[in-house]
Scaffold this motif. Structure first.
Motif, mmCIF file in Angstrom:
data_model
loop_
_atom_site.group_PDB
_atom_site.id
_atom_site.type_symbol
_atom_site.label_atom_id
_atom_site.label_comp_id
_atom_site.label_asym_id
_atom_site.label_seq_id
_atom_site.Cartn_x
_atom_site.Cartn_y
_atom_site.Cartn_z
ATOM 1 N N THR A 1 2.321 1.945 -3.496
ATOM 2 C CA THR A 1 1.357 2.566 -4.412
ATOM 3 C C THR A 1 1.214 4.056 -4.110
ATOM 4 O O THR A 1 1.169 4.881 -5.038
ATOM 5 N N THR A 2 1.197 4.409 -2.863
ATOM 6 C CA THR A 2 1.064 5.818 -2.477
ATOM 7 C C THR A 2 2.267 6.622 -2.949
ATOM 8 O O THR A 2 2.125 7.727 -3.491
ATOM 9 N N MET B 1 0.814 -1.186 0.000
ATOM 10 C CA MET B 1 0.000 0.000 0.000
ATOM 11 C C MET B 1 0.862 1.256 0.000
ATOM 12 O O MET B 1 0.563 2.213 -0.692
ATOM 13 N N LEU B 2 1.963 1.201 0.748
ATOM 14 C CA LEU B 2 2.856 2.352 0.809
ATOM 15 C C LEU B 2 3.524 2.581 -0.542
ATOM 16 O O LEU B 2 3.694 3.734 -0.965
ATOM 17 N N ALA C 1 2.229 9.668 -5.745
ATOM 18 C CA ALA C 1 2.785 10.975 -5.409
ATOM 19 C C ALA C 1 3.854 11.399 -6.410
ATOM 20 O O ALA C 1 3.904 12.554 -6.854
#
Length: 170
Positions: free
Chosen positions: A4-5, A1-2, A9
């Motif tokens: 993808t974030t 998940m991190l 960004a």
């Protein structure tokens, strides 16, 4: 998940830079920047960003195991010994190769080539016995008699060529 974030960004920042570049009327450069900015979000959506993280982690584990395990260093030592042995046998084989060939030639084990070991001129095959006539097609060429000595020396062809060259003034 991190992951993808972070990828989203990065893509957003890249697209913002592309918009600023387009605002300055540098549309070709803005298009290139936008194309590059879309790569991180594309990798995240395809799952390749996680794959790259897994590959990096596996490579780090392998490198740590390579440095810290004595059995790995022993394996490299065995590979090095193998390489050294192969090189040494090649060198020794090349040095022995000439003496081995000479021994075979002296014992008669090697096949005879076109030139006999002590001959000064190459062998042209079995010669005709003295007194034997040449086939009728060749005897009239140079005006010589049809009889020959022990073998053909090949000079008859050169005499023909020399006569042609003299005829043309060469």
């Amino acid at each position: 998940m991190l992951t993808t974030t972070v990828c989203v960004a990065l893509s957003a920042a890249g697209l913002a830079v592309a918009l600023l570049t387009a605002y300055r009327k540098r549309f070709l450069a803005a298009t290139r920047i936008a194309a590059l900015a879309l790569i991180p979000v594309g990798l995240a959506m395809a799952g390749l960003a996680d794959l790259a993280g897994d590959v990096a982690a596996a490579t780090a584990d392998w490198a740590a195991g390579l440095v810290l395990k004595p059995s790995v260093w022993a394996g490299f030592a065995v590979l090095a010994v193998s390489a050294v042995l192969l090189v040494v046998t090649r060198i020794v084989g090349r040095r022995r190769g000439s003496s081995r060939a000479e021994r075979r030639a002296a014992s008669g084990g090697e096949r005879r080539g076109a030139v006999a070991p002590g001959a000064s001129t190459p062998s042209l095959g079995p010669g005709r016995p003295p007194g034997r006539e040449e086939p009728s097609g060749k005897s009239g060429k140079s005006g010589k008699s049809g009889k020959r000595g022990g073998g053909d020396t090949g000079l008859e062809d050169f005499e023909d060529i020399e006569a042609i060259l003299k005829k043309h003034g060469i």
